[in-house]
Design a protein around this motif. Structure first.
Motif, mmCIF file in Angstrom:
data_model
loop_
_atom_site.group_PDB
_atom_site.id
_atom_site.type_symbol
_atom_site.label_atom_id
_atom_site.label_comp_id
_atom_site.label_asym_id
_atom_site.label_seq_id
_atom_site.Cartn_x
_atom_site.Cartn_y
_atom_site.Cartn_z
ATOM 1 N N GLU A 166 0.798 -1.212 0.000
ATOM 2 C CA GLU A 166 0.000 0.000 0.000
ATOM 3 C C GLU A 166 0.835 1.267 0.000
ATOM 4 O O GLU A 166 0.313 2.355 -0.118
ATOM 5 C CB GLU A 166 -0.915 0.015 1.225
ATOM 6 C CG GLU A 166 -0.180 0.010 2.559
ATOM 7 C CD GLU A 166 -1.116 0.035 3.742
ATOM 8 O OE1 GLU A 166 -0.608 0.089 4.871
ATOM 9 O OE2 GLU A 166 -2.338 0.012 3.539
ATOM 10 N N SER A 167 2.161 1.122 0.136
ATOM 11 C CA SER A 167 3.030 2.291 0.219
ATOM 12 C C SER A 167 3.930 2.382 -1.004
ATOM 13 O O SER A 167 4.402 1.377 -1.535
ATOM 14 C CB SER A 167 3.912 2.217 1.481
ATOM 15 O OG SER A 167 3.133 2.240 2.642
ATOM 16 N N GLN A 168 4.167 3.603 -1.420
ATOM 17 C CA GLN A 168 5.131 3.849 -2.487
ATOM 18 C C GLN A 168 6.514 3.925 -1.849
ATOM 19 O O GLN A 168 6.795 4.814 -1.051
ATOM 20 C CB GLN A 168 4.790 5.157 -3.194
ATOM 21 C CG GLN A 168 5.657 5.428 -4.421
ATOM 22 C CD GLN A 168 5.280 6.739 -5.083
ATOM 23 O OE1 GLN A 168 5.753 7.794 -4.685
ATOM 24 N NE2 GLN A 168 4.430 6.689 -6.097
ATOM 25 N N THR A 169 7.371 2.957 -2.173
ATOM 26 C CA THR A 169 8.696 2.851 -1.578
ATOM 27 C C THR A 169 9.742 3.283 -2.595
ATOM 28 O O THR A 169 9.631 2.974 -3.781
ATOM 29 C CB THR A 169 8.976 1.405 -1.133
ATOM 30 O OG1 THR A 169 8.004 1.036 -0.149
ATOM 31 C CG2 THR A 169 10.361 1.269 -0.547
ATOM 32 N N ASP A 170 10.777 3.981 -2.124
ATOM 33 C CA ASP A 170 11.803 4.484 -3.030
ATOM 34 C C ASP A 170 13.061 3.611 -3.042
ATOM 35 O O ASP A 170 13.501 3.174 -4.090
ATOM 36 C CB ASP A 170 12.168 5.931 -2.656
ATOM 37 C CG ASP A 170 11.022 6.887 -2.917
ATOM 38 O OD1 ASP A 170 10.225 6.627 -3.835
ATOM 39 O OD2 ASP A 170 10.905 7.901 -2.204
ATOM 40 N N ARG A 197 2.585 13.918 -3.394
ATOM 41 C CA ARG A 197 2.108 12.570 -3.633
ATOM 42 C C ARG A 197 0.911 12.261 -2.739
ATOM 43 O O ARG A 197 0.789 12.767 -1.628
ATOM 44 C CB ARG A 197 3.220 11.559 -3.377
ATOM 45 C CG ARG A 197 4.451 11.830 -4.232
ATOM 46 C CD ARG A 197 5.376 10.643 -4.207
ATOM 47 N NE ARG A 197 6.714 11.026 -4.679
ATOM 48 C CZ ARG A 197 7.707 10.176 -4.781
ATOM 49 N NH1 ARG A 197 7.532 8.917 -4.466
ATOM 50 N NH2 ARG A 197 8.882 10.577 -5.219
ATOM 51 N N THR A 198 0.036 11.404 -3.231
ATOM 52 C CA THR A 198 -1.185 11.087 -2.492
ATOM 53 C C THR A 198 -1.105 9.747 -1.787
ATOM 54 O O THR A 198 -1.914 9.452 -0.911
ATOM 55 C CB THR A 198 -2.387 11.071 -3.442
ATOM 56 O OG1 THR A 198 -2.141 10.111 -4.481
ATOM 57 C CG2 THR A 198 -2.608 12.440 -4.061
ATOM 58 N N SER A 199 -0.159 8.868 -2.134
ATOM 59 C CA SER A 199 -0.080 7.540 -1.534
ATOM 60 C C SER A 199 0.775 7.558 -0.280
ATOM 61 O O SER A 199 1.527 8.497 -0.027
ATOM 62 C CB SER A 199 0.505 6.545 -2.544
ATOM 63 O OG SER A 199 1.832 6.917 -2.857
ATOM 64 N N ARG A 200 0.655 6.504 0.519
ATOM 65 C CA ARG A 200 1.557 6.331 1.639
ATOM 66 C C ARG A 200 2.954 6.100 1.099
ATOM 67 O O ARG A 200 3.135 5.483 0.056
ATOM 68 C CB ARG A 200 1.111 5.131 2.484
ATOM 69 C CG ARG A 200 -0.265 5.321 3.110
ATOM 70 C CD ARG A 200 -0.777 4.010 3.684
ATOM 71 N NE ARG A 200 0.100 3.530 4.751
ATOM 72 C CZ ARG A 200 -0.024 3.879 6.026
ATOM 73 N NH1 ARG A 200 -0.974 4.736 6.386
ATOM 74 N NH2 ARG A 200 0.779 3.403 6.941
ATOM 75 N N THR A 201 3.949 6.601 1.800
ATOM 76 C CA THR A 201 5.291 6.626 1.232
ATOM 77 C C THR A 201 6.345 6.190 2.244
ATOM 78 O O THR A 201 6.210 6.420 3.448
ATOM 79 C CB THR A 201 5.641 8.045 0.761
ATOM 80 O OG1 THR A 201 5.529 8.936 1.876
ATOM 81 C CG2 THR A 201 4.719 8.523 -0.338
ATOM 82 N N ARG A 202 7.389 5.555 1.736
ATOM 83 C CA ARG A 202 8.563 5.202 2.523
ATOM 84 C C ARG A 202 9.799 5.573 1.708
ATOM 85 O O ARG A 202 10.017 5.031 0.624
ATOM 86 C CB ARG A 202 8.585 3.710 2.851
ATOM 87 C CG ARG A 202 7.407 3.256 3.688
ATOM 88 C CD ARG A 202 7.540 1.798 4.100
ATOM 89 N NE ARG A 202 6.414 1.399 4.943
ATOM 90 C CZ ARG A 202 6.414 0.318 5.712
ATOM 91 N NH1 ARG A 202 7.468 -0.478 5.748
ATOM 92 N NH2 ARG A 202 5.365 0.017 6.457
ATOM 93 N N THR A 203 10.608 6.479 2.217
ATOM 94 C CA THR A 203 11.806 6.875 1.480
ATOM 95 C C THR A 203 12.785 5.711 1.401
ATOM 96 O O THR A 203 13.365 5.441 0.357
ATOM 97 C CB THR A 203 12.464 8.097 2.142
ATOM 98 O OG1 THR A 203 11.508 9.156 2.201
ATOM 99 C CG2 THR A 203 13.679 8.545 1.352
ATOM 100 N N GLY A 230 1.069 9.659 6.227
ATOM 101 C CA GLY A 230 1.486 8.414 5.584
ATOM 102 C C GLY A 230 2.944 8.346 5.202
ATOM 103 O O GLY A 230 3.360 7.411 4.531
ATOM 104 N N GLY A 231 3.755 9.319 5.613
ATOM 105 C CA GLY A 231 5.137 9.358 5.149
ATOM 106 C C GLY A 231 6.115 8.820 6.180
ATOM 107 O O GLY A 231 6.128 9.281 7.323
#
Length: 479
Positions: A166-170, A197-203, A230-231
């Motif tokens: 569910e998270s956008q991971t970099d 960005r609108t999604s949950r994110t993980r750098t 969500g970040g």
């Protein structure tokens, strides 16, 4: 001695073997030209002074010597130059992967990481030379025994589809062939660049079945989402283990600076700034065993949370840290908070805690107990506490749990604007040799619902100690 342009340029990255000095080559005239001696069996070293010349006989034969200074051997060296991104083979100096600078940054970096997992020997070192790279995809590192090192190259991630979850991971450390272990990320700047960005994110993210991972000398920031909750700076999945954060800066993530799950953690010498301003915490110690030492925490919405509801037992040491202004005025918060934990022991020692004078309806404390679970032993020793909200040191709820042992000793509480706080429900209690100074006047420390214990040797300025349990109370002084 021919000039090797490619080799010389890569030496700037510290990536290749050194050029040795060769006997019989003099420094006179052209530095690239060798002068032969008349007798190849001997070597003469000539030194010229103002008016005289001396000659010293050397050994019959001298082997070439490589000084080895400033060298960092690497399997691959990634550079951006002449409008291209290039990945050089560290052994042959051949360009293995390349593309247009900017547009192909993500592809070339991923191909380089994949090569470490595809070789006959797993892992190796990738050196990324300092420049700004703009990956347009999730980067995955899957090989064990791998080091990604840099002199502070900046990876500014662009918006990209989520690979899974569910998270956008970099930047992800993934399990390869079942598991990945012994991975070090050193000297990278990871910019989540996620404001829009609108999604949950993980750098950055440490995935399940990954162990013995170290982030060292890194800067990780920008883990954000539009809704503000969500970040993550560094994320972590269940079944990861043995993670170290060493000498890093983690900042500007709106939910968690570091979302922990590993049973064994070591977080040292690092700085956490401006995380968890709306929800979440700097990091949640859902750990069995952890050392949190010599870090700086400032301006975060919540501080450290000890919350291991999914595990039992374990030992946590929090020592030598500085906590400054980690609070939310309208939400109960603690610079260190106990929440739903059954940990065996926690030691909080030799830290400095600073808060402003907070006049709010909710508790903004240095140490906040809000757990309904039964805890082991908590020792709060040799700390300096200054400022705070309605209660500086408090047990937030008074029923439904027991603390086996609580020790509060050799601490200084200065410029406390309101009450010192509440200590309750300990089976064994020791409160001794503390200094309490309430700047607002009339503040108190309330102690109740404790089975046994001693309150002794404390000194209070414009403060009082209200003991409501049958304890030994002696040699306390109010001034």
């Amino acid at each position: 001695m021919a000039r090797d342009v490619t080799r010389r340029r890569l030496l700037g990255a510290g990536a290749t073997i050194g050029m040795g000095s060769i006997a019989g080559c003099s420094g006179s005239g052209d530095p690239e030209t060798a002068t032969e001696t008349a007798d190849p069996t001997s070597t003469a070293t000539t030194q010229t002074t103002d008016q005289s010349e001396t000659t010293t006989e050397g050994p019959e034969e001298q082997e070439p010597v490589a000084d080895g200074s400033g060298l960092i051997p690497a399997a691959y060296v990634v550079t951006k130059e002449d409008g291209e991104i290039r990945a050089y083979n560290g052994q042959t100096l051949a360009v293995e992967y390349s593309g247009s600078a900017g547009a192909d940054d993500g592809r070339v970096l991923q191909e380089t990481f994949d090569a470490l997992a595809a070789g006959s020997v797993t892992g190796g070192r990738v050196f990324i030379r300092r420049a700004e790279y703009t990956p347009d995809r999730q980067l995955d590192l899957t090989s064990s025994y791998t080091e990604v090192r840099s002199d502070f190259a900046r990876l500014t991630f662009q918006d990209h589809p989520r690979d899974d979850g569910e998270s956008q991971t970099d930047f992800a450390i993934e399990p390869g062939d079942g598991s990945t272990e012994h991975v070090t990320i050193q000297g990278l700047v990871l910019d989540g660049n996620k404001d829009a960005r609108t999604s949950r994110t993980r750098t950055a993210d440490v995935r399940a079945n990954v162990s013995h991972v170290t982030f060292r000398d890194c800067v990780v920031f920008g883990g954000k989402s539009v809704d503000g909750d969500g970040g993550y700076g560094i994320g972590e999945d269940n079944d990861a283990d043995h993670v170290t954060i060493d000498n890093c800066i983690v900042r500007d993530s709106d939910r968690h600076g570091y979302h922990t799950s590993a049973p064994h953690l070591r977080i040292v010498n690092s700085t956490f700034l401006n995380n968890a301003k709306e929800t979440g915490d700097v990091f949640d110690l859902a750990a069995t065993d952890a050392v949190i030492a010599n870090n700086h925490f400032e301006g975060n919405g919540h501080g450290i949370k000890i919350d291991d509801a999914d595990r039992s037992g374990g030992n946590i040491v929090i020592t030598g840290n500085v906590f400054v202004d980690n609070y939310l005025p309208d939400i109960a918060s603690g610079q260190v908070e106990f929440a739903d934990t059954t940990v065996d022991s926690v030691t909080i020692s030799d830290n400095t805690f600073i808060l402003p004078d907070i006049d709010a309806g909710e508790t903004s404390a240095h140490v906040l107990f809000s757990s309904d679970e039964s805890l082991g032993s908590v020792r709060i020793r040799n700390n300096h506490f200054e400022g705070g909200g309605p209660n500086a040191l408090t047990w937030f709820r008074e029923t439904g749990r027991k603390l086996r042992t609580l020790v509060v000793e050799h601490n200084t509480f200065e410029r406390i604007p309101h009450d010192v706080g509440l200590l309750a429900s300990a089976e064994r209690l020791l409160v001794r040799d503390n200094l309490f100074d309430c700047s607002g006047g009339g503040g108190s420390l309330t102690i109740k619902e404790c089975s046994s214990g001693v309150v002794s040797g404390n000194v209070s300025y414009d403060a009082s100690i209200d003991v409501q349990s049958d304890l030994v109370v002696e040699r306390n002084h109010e001034l």
